[in-house]
Scaffold this motif. Structure first.
Motif, PDB file in Angstrom:
ATOM      1  N   THR A  16       0.805  -1.221   0.000  1.00  0.00           N
ATOM      2  CA  THR A  16       0.000   0.000   0.000  1.00  0.00           C
ATOM      3  C   THR A  16       0.837   1.269   0.000  1.00  0.00           C
ATOM      4  O   THR A  16       0.349   2.330  -0.366  1.00  0.00           O
TER       5      THR A  16
ATOM      6  N   LYS B 234      -6.486  -5.983  -7.186  1.00  0.00           N
ATOM      7  CA  LYS B 234      -7.056  -5.284  -6.039  1.00  0.00           C
ATOM      8  C   LYS B 234      -6.016  -4.474  -5.300  1.00  0.00           C
ATOM      9  O   LYS B 234      -6.332  -3.524  -4.606  1.00  0.00           O
ATOM     10  N   LYS B 235      -4.728  -4.861  -5.445  1.00  0.00           N
ATOM     11  CA  LYS B 235      -3.682  -4.159  -4.720  1.00  0.00           C
ATOM     12  C   LYS B 235      -3.384  -2.805  -5.340  1.00  0.00           C
ATOM     13  O   LYS B 235      -2.818  -1.947  -4.690  1.00  0.00           O
TER      14      LYS B 235
ATOM     15  N   LEU C 291      -9.884   1.228  -3.517  1.00  0.00           N
ATOM     16  CA  LEU C 291     -10.935   0.433  -2.894  1.00  0.00           C
ATOM     17  C   LEU C 291     -12.299   1.101  -2.979  1.00  0.00           C
ATOM     18  O   LEU C 291     -13.327   0.432  -2.888  1.00  0.00           O
TER      19      LEU C 291
ATOM     20  N   LEU D 217     -16.171  -5.815  -1.682  1.00  0.00           N
ATOM     21  CA  LEU D 217     -15.165  -5.612  -0.638  1.00  0.00           C
ATOM     22  C   LEU D 217     -15.150  -6.782   0.341  1.00  0.00           C
ATOM     23  O   LEU D 217     -14.087  -7.212   0.796  1.00  0.00           O
ATOM     24  N   GLN D 218     -16.339  -7.300   0.660  1.00  0.00           N
ATOM     25  CA  GLN D 218     -16.419  -8.450   1.565  1.00  0.00           C
ATOM     26  C   GLN D 218     -15.692  -9.655   0.964  1.00  0.00           C
ATOM     27  O   GLN D 218     -14.981 -10.385   1.659  1.00  0.00           O
TER      28      GLN D 218
ATOM     29  N   LEU E 111     -13.259  -9.507  -1.295  1.00  0.00           N
ATOM     30  CA  LEU E 111     -11.830  -9.199  -1.308  1.00  0.00           C
ATOM     31  C   LEU E 111     -11.210  -9.417   0.067  1.00  0.00           C
ATOM     32  O   LEU E 111     -10.081  -9.893   0.185  1.00  0.00           O
ATOM     33  N   LEU E 112     -11.963  -9.059   1.117  1.00  0.00           N
ATOM     34  CA  LEU E 112     -11.471  -9.249   2.479  1.00  0.00           C
ATOM     35  C   LEU E 112     -11.269 -10.733   2.771  1.00  0.00           C
ATOM     36  O   LEU E 112     -10.241 -11.140   3.324  1.00  0.00           O
TER      37      LEU E 112
ATOM     38  N   GLN F 209      -3.208  -5.856   3.423  1.00  0.00           N
ATOM     39  CA  GLN F 209      -4.288  -5.570   2.482  1.00  0.00           C
ATOM     40  C   GLN F 209      -5.645  -5.758   3.154  1.00  0.00           C
ATOM     41  O   GLN F 209      -6.567  -4.961   2.959  1.00  0.00           O
TER      42      GLN F 209
ATOM     43  N   ILE G 193      -8.842  -3.090   3.534  1.00  0.00           N
ATOM     44  CA  ILE G 193     -10.200  -3.412   3.083  1.00  0.00           C
ATOM     45  C   ILE G 193     -11.179  -3.312   4.247  1.00  0.00           C
ATOM     46  O   ILE G 193     -12.279  -2.773   4.113  1.00  0.00           O
ATOM     47  N   ARG G 194     -10.766  -3.830   5.408  1.00  0.00           N
ATOM     48  CA  ARG G 194     -11.624  -3.762   6.593  1.00  0.00           C
ATOM     49  C   ARG G 194     -11.952  -2.317   6.957  1.00  0.00           C
ATOM     50  O   ARG G 194     -13.090  -1.977   7.279  1.00  0.00           O
TER      51      ARG G 194
ATOM     52  N   GLU H  32     -12.051   0.245   4.951  1.00  0.00           N
ATOM     53  CA  GLU H  32     -12.959   0.800   3.947  1.00  0.00           C
ATOM     54  C   GLU H  32     -14.391   0.319   4.200  1.00  0.00           C
ATOM     55  O   GLU H  32     -15.351   1.092   4.087  1.00  0.00           O
TER      56      GLU H  32
END
Length: 206
Positions: free
Chosen positions: A16, A164-165, A169, A177-178, A180-181, A192, A196-197, A199
């Motif tokens: 990130t 996704k990186k 987001l 997003l869920q 991806l998490l 990562q 995501i969490r 966001e």
């Protein structure tokens, strides 16, 4: 306030932030991970000890340790004491002649010192709740994997999630997003997963 002991699980290049690294701390008696982004210099200082690399001259953290020891002190423990606006705060707990001294420190420096003194690193429940990531136990991960796997003859090729990186987001819908998490946790990409969490939490509060 009850202290929770942490171990250094891994040290990885950050996905990130450029020229940064992520040190992953794991809960000793639990299944939570605490990813902390640190600078390249501090990452090198930690990696040298983790990999048992011998150097000719002392680096800054080695010098700090030598000074403390020569003055008759020792580092009893490190505490990751606060998390504010994405920044972790830490304290060094020094002991000399039976007296304890608490000194404010950057978390990266505190971890680099802890690994040199081989002393424990602690945090608190509130910090893990705000910044930690909960991972499945090995048995749970295996069960979930079996549930998700289609029959062999129907098994599709896995989709690449590397994009996704690099994507913002904010461009993903909440259900995406869920997913991806979940994928990040399965891949043990805790840095990562933390992003995501955060966001998801931001969306749910708005």
């Amino acid at each position: 306030m009850r202290k929770i002991r942490l171990n250094i699980l891994s040290l990885n290049q950050s996905v990130t932030q450029n020229q940064s690294f992520a040190v992953i701390l794991s809960e000793t008696d639990g299944n939570r991970r605490l990813p902390i982004v640190i600078g390249a210099f501090e990452a090198q200082a930690i990696a040298l000890i983790m990999e048992n690399v011998k150097i000719m001259r002392p680096m800054t953290h080695d010098l700090m340790k030598n000074v403390i020891v020569q003055l008759g002190g020792t580092l009893e423990e490190v505490r990751i004491s606060n998390l504010s606006e994405g920044v972790f705060f830490a304290e060094l707990v020094l002991k000399k002649n039976g007296e304890l001294f608490t000194i404010d420190s950057r978390t990266s420096d505190a971890i680099a010192m802890a690994i040199r003194f081989d002393c424990p690193v602690y945090t608190y429940e509130t910090i893990l709740e705000m910044g930690g990531i909960t991972v499945d136990e090995p048995e749970e991960k295996e069960e979930k994997k079996k549930e998700k796997e289609p029959p062999k003859e129907e098994k599709a090729k896995p989709k690449s999630t590397s994009s996704k990186k690099t994507q913002d987001l904010t461009s993903f819908a909440l259900p995406e997003l869920q997913k991806l998490l979940t994928k990040a946790l399965e891949n043990e990409d805790y840095e990562q997963a933390a992003g995501i969490r955060d966001e998801i939490s931001k969306r749910e509060k708005s």
